[in-house]
Design a protein around this motif. Sequence first.
Motif, PDB file in Angstrom:
ATOM      1  N   VAL A 277      -3.655   1.996  -2.055  1.00 11.43           N
ATOM      2  CA  VAL A 277      -3.507   3.431  -1.657  1.00 11.43           C
ATOM      3  C   VAL A 277      -4.370   3.690  -0.316  1.00 11.43           C
TER       4      VAL A 277
ATOM      5  N   TYR B  86       0.806  -1.160   0.093  1.00  9.86           N
ATOM      6  CA  TYR B  86       0.093  -0.085   0.091  1.00  9.86           C
ATOM      7  C   TYR B  86       0.652   1.091   0.100  1.00  9.86           C
TER       8      TYR B  86
ATOM      9  N   MET C 172      -0.558   7.886  -6.752  1.00  9.81           N
ATOM     10  CA  MET C 172      -1.554   8.225  -5.864  1.00  9.81           C
ATOM     11  C   MET C 172      -2.988   8.529  -6.874  1.00  9.81           C
TER      12      MET C 172
END
Length: 396
Positions: free
Chosen positions: A360, A41, A386
């Motif tokens: 994310v 992540y 992102m």
Amino acid sequence: MNSIAYMEQADRDLLHTYNRYGIILNDGGGVYLYDTDGNKYLDFAAGIGVCALGYGNKEYNQALKDQIDALIHTSNLYYNLPVIKAAERLKKASGMDRVFFTNSGAEAVEGAIKAAKKYAYTRDGHAGHEIIAMNHSFHGRSLGALSVTGNPHYQEAFAPLLEGIRFAGFNQLDSVEALVNDKTCAVLFETIQGEGGIYPAEKEFMEGVAKLCRERDILLILDEIQCGMGRSGSMFAWQQYGIKPDIMTAAKALGGGVPVGAFLMTERVAKRSLAPGDHGTTYGGNPLAGAAVLKTLELMERDCITDHVQEISKYLWAALEKLKEKYDCITDHRGMGLIQGLQMTVPAGEISKRALKEGVLLITAGSDVLRFLPPLVIEEKHVDEMISVLDRVLEG
């Protein structure tokens, strides 16, 4: 056990005060985190603004390991070197004169409230003073901090709270002026409202409140728990306004991940407020926390983190502006440095959950603001990654 079983165990054993995301984070490196299933992540939450240096910084980790091997706790009945050095470094970074280390941001707010009340008591010879706080503010969950948090939803079940707290409109100077009376001992607000929706204080408001406080011998208390420690592009956000608070609070990124907070004050306030016996803490300012604060400040200063934030935040701002222009569901974009927010007409929590599935981590500020609080060491490639995910989520 697998991750589902562990989460079920947590739901049985832990008090249900959080609606957690359905992952178990296990380790990290740089600006990435990994769960127990090996999923990766990109972190744009930083533990709610705590992990400013990211994860796995070898120098930071080694400083903590060395301190653990030496000494973790002594109590404040004795001096310890790490916290002495940390206080000196924090004073230099902030320009304040006195430091009291706490275990959390809420405790820092509690201490700031007590210091303001004691200052007024010393000045006037009696108690019964009032504090002006702001609507839509957030200062913590303890009863004192909750009393100055301008959100009735958080407060209603826990009444009665502290007496003598009056709420003004943030960035509305006339609203503050209308509440000032002979009982007012302090005006307290976040330099950048975080939970309230990512609203920076306007320069005219900051200057006006500071002038009012000087003229009436009222203390200006600025909460820098979330927006401080480099996140705004200066070490503390108030440093960009040309004013100085009488008391300020810090926490979150202060220790780089180790739980620690602080409230700081000018010498003028220190001489007329808290004295021996007025305040204390068993764990606050322990050697481990001191080592964490010291190393965090050393690394931030050596690596010119505030300069980096100033540059990378421009890149993030421009990228989020493009998304705002592309999607009608984004109605506003606010913030400063690496604390930014997008106002949404769709539930921000749903956007956050969908981004999580795409790898994310994003968090919210209330129900309609998507909040961006990445580690301060992010680079342009991380912003691009992102934005690519958020673009797909919004498009879908």
